[in-house]
Design an enzyme around this catalytic site. Structure first.
Site, PDB file in Angstrom:
ATOM      1  N   VAL A  78       6.412   5.330   2.358  1.00  0.00           N
ATOM      2  CA  VAL A  78       7.479   5.870   3.209  1.00  0.00           C
ATOM      3  C   VAL A  78       8.330   4.740   3.789  1.00  0.00           C
ATOM      4  CG1 VAL A  78       8.021   7.295   5.232  1.00  0.00           C
ATOM      5  CG2 VAL A  78       6.158   7.957   3.703  1.00  0.00           C
ATOM      6  N   CYS A  79       7.681   3.638   4.196  1.00  0.00           N
ATOM      7  CA  CYS A  79       8.434   2.505   4.760  1.00  0.00           C
ATOM      8  C   CYS A  79       9.402   1.935   3.726  1.00  0.00           C
ATOM      9  CB  CYS A  79       7.482   1.414   5.238  1.00  0.00           C
ATOM     10  SG  CYS A  79       6.416   1.947   6.601  1.00  0.00           S
ATOM     11  N   THR A  80       8.967   1.841   2.493  1.00  0.00           N
ATOM     12  CA  THR A  80       9.833   1.320   1.439  1.00  0.00           C
ATOM     13  C   THR A  80      11.033   2.244   1.238  1.00  0.00           C
ATOM     14  OG1 THR A  80       7.977   0.208   0.368  1.00  0.00           O
ATOM     15  CG2 THR A  80       9.935   0.624  -0.991  1.00  0.00           C
TER      16      THR A  80
END
Length: 161
Positions: free
Chosen positions: A53-55
């Site tokens: 999700v961060c990517t």
């Protein structure tokens, strides 16, 4: 988890090490919140480099840098990983915003987003050119993130006040 700065209040100053990918080099320096005054600032706290999700989140923000620039705003990503990890993450995904290291999570605590187990909650804080918090979103689970459209709408509203 500490309490988050309140809307309408001046955000507490901080200094964190970080770096930004510019073409082929990763330029490292200290980032001071007070030095960002004069432009709006998007602080995007995220749990970890190279996580799914961060990517997706940071790639979306990086690909939308022209939108942020048009609104006279900077974007800083902040997570507990070190600057070496941030450099690898930025190079792997072509991320064009500064990534700041908060390994002791002092800044995350000051913003009320440090969390046991996961380290840092996914959160976004929009700060105006005078250093005043104008909008925030702190996720409970962090499985999704605030879209570029949502942030640009909020920034437009800040700019027009």
């Amino acid at each position: 988890m500490g309490s988050s700065p309140q809307l309408g209040s001046v955000v507490p100053d901080f200094t964190l090490p970080g770096g930004v990918l510019t073409e082929d080099s990763f330029e490292r320096r200290d980032y001071k919140l007070a030095e960002a005054r004069g432009r709006a600032l998007v602080l995007a706290f995220y749990p970890g480099d190279n996580t799914t999700v961060c990517t997706k989140q940071l790639c979306a923000y990086s690909s939308g840098m022209e939108t942020f620039e048009a609104l006279d705003a900077e974007v800083w990503g902040i997570s507990p990983q070190g600057v070496d990890s941030h450099e690898s993450f930025a190079r792997a995904h072509g991320l064009r915003m500064p990534l700041l290291a908060d390994p002791g999570r002092e800044t995350a605590r000051a913003f009320g987003v440090a969390a046991p187990g996961i380290g840092v909650r996914r959160a976004v804080f929009l700060i105006d050119a005078e250093g005043v918090l104008r909008w925030k979103h702190v996720a409970l689970l962090g499985a999704t993130f605030q879209s570029l459209d949502t942030l640009s709408d909020q920034l437009s509203g800040i700019k027009n006040t």
